[in-house]
Scaffold this active site. Sequence first.
Site, PDB file in Angstrom:
ATOM      1  N   CYS A  50       0.826  -1.211   0.000  1.00  0.00           N
ATOM      2  CA  CYS A  50       0.000   0.000   0.000  1.00  0.00           C
ATOM      3  C   CYS A  50       0.861   1.263   0.000  1.00  0.00           C
ATOM      4  O   CYS A  50       0.400   2.334  -0.404  1.00  0.00           O
ATOM      5  CB  CYS A  50      -0.938   0.008   1.198  1.00  0.00           C
ATOM      6  SG  CYS A  50      -0.103  -0.121   2.791  1.00  0.00           S
ATOM      7  N   HIS A  99      19.631  -0.754  -0.573  1.00  0.00           N
ATOM      8  CA  HIS A  99      18.230  -0.317  -0.568  1.00  0.00           C
ATOM      9  C   HIS A  99      17.302  -1.475  -0.211  1.00  0.00           C
ATOM     10  O   HIS A  99      16.456  -1.354   0.678  1.00  0.00           O
ATOM     11  CB  HIS A  99      17.835   0.264  -1.923  1.00  0.00           C
ATOM     12  CG  HIS A  99      16.379   0.592  -2.007  1.00  0.00           C
ATOM     13  ND1 HIS A  99      15.797   1.622  -1.290  1.00  0.00           N
ATOM     14  CD2 HIS A  99      15.360  -0.006  -2.700  1.00  0.00           C
ATOM     15  CE1 HIS A  99      14.500   1.658  -1.541  1.00  0.00           C
ATOM     16  NE2 HIS A  99      14.212   0.683  -2.385  1.00  0.00           N
TER      17      HIS A  99
END
Length: 472
Positions: A50, A99
């Site tokens: 989301c 990352h």
Amino acid sequence: MYLVTVGLNHRTAPVEIREKLSFTEDSLPKHLDKLTSSGIVRGCVILSTCNRTEIYAAVLDVDKGLTRIREHLAKCCRSEHSELKNYLYTYTLFDVIPHLFRVVSGLDSMILGETQILGQVKTAYQVACEHGATNRVLNTLFRQAITVGKKVRTETMIDRNAVSISYAAVELARQIFEGLDGRTVMVIGAGKMSELTAKHLVANGVESVIVSNRSAVKAEALAKQFGGRAVRFDELIDHMAAADIVITATAAPHCILEKPELVKVMEMRNGKKIFIIDIAVPRDVDPAVAEIPGVNLFDIDELQHVVDSNLEQRKKEAHKAEKIIKEEINEFWKWLSMQFVTPTIAALKKRGEEIRQKEMQKAYNRLGNLTDREKKIISSMTNSIVNQLLHDPVMELKKYALTKQGHLYTEILQNLFNLDVPNEKKFAAERPEECPLDAESNSGGHPGGHPGGHPGEHPGEHPMRNHAVGIE
């Protein structure tokens, strides 16, 4: 091949953009097929939650690979590439590794240290792996990342201590009652915060829910959501006696619960303690209520103080997590660097063996009839010459693989010896059974089965940070 990542998250894109690029799990195979169909993207994993959508890919050409991924995202978003690029971030080559490790560890999440992302990364990888969309590098990268996420949560307390108002209320309730199993909660008001807090309480063991609101329709709707019951607003004091926990968040301009009313409630409860969470502004509960024995009252400022304190603790744990990630990056980098030079070393040895066999056959023809023993002596001698001649170049290449000149030395060696280095087919997608998620547990989570990690260099200081990371 080279590693790249293109994505957007809650920091770079508003919800109206994120929702356009939110992919369901069932739709992932379709997108994986479209991305890999051109041949530029040789493998990819799509992570969609989301708060973020990210595509991790192994590409033959960095610029062409990034363009292909961005075009696909723009098409999905039904917008121009020039529009979408303002919301996208890109990681290439070495930067992809830290990352992903930070993402899976919860260090890049909206809520620092949240645990859900680990399962989401695991699912994203599993879908790509089962669909045959991954390759050797991506398999190793994601196995390692999942292991890193587990290690961070095992060796630090980054996912402990509530850092949201609603969950802080749950933690406080658990402390007050020493567990929430079998408890009853009353929700006064039908706003989002009340709903979210009730949801957390039910998920943590609260047995029944009572809802009271000036709007009977809203009260019924919220009660139905939790399998509870709605009561009339003017009768809430009578029903509050059955509640162990009270959440109140109305829009009333004045207090709706006064001290005399709570005294009556405590008499009906025979003095059994009650936990009241007042998250309304202005407050719904008269502060004097806290003076009543057995009443535990917290307003939104007190809950926010708990959240701020817990967040500071999580930030301290995040520093420990960064150290773990740094070590794991170093281990993965060593593995990846070796993968970069391995095909070149293999090609060099192959060229040496081809020359040896060719020249050895010439010698056999000139020398005439030789005994098997004489042939073995010549073969052994030529083999020794080739091995000794190639030993230093191979050792130096392995050493330079871990430096900023690694790719240059590899290319120079290929050109000097005119080597035919196997291309990306060497590392084509593996069979599904060769990339199970349990695989990382068999090797301690380190690429190539390395033992525990060693202190590595900081990502920002890594000597090859801005150089090509690839598998030829």
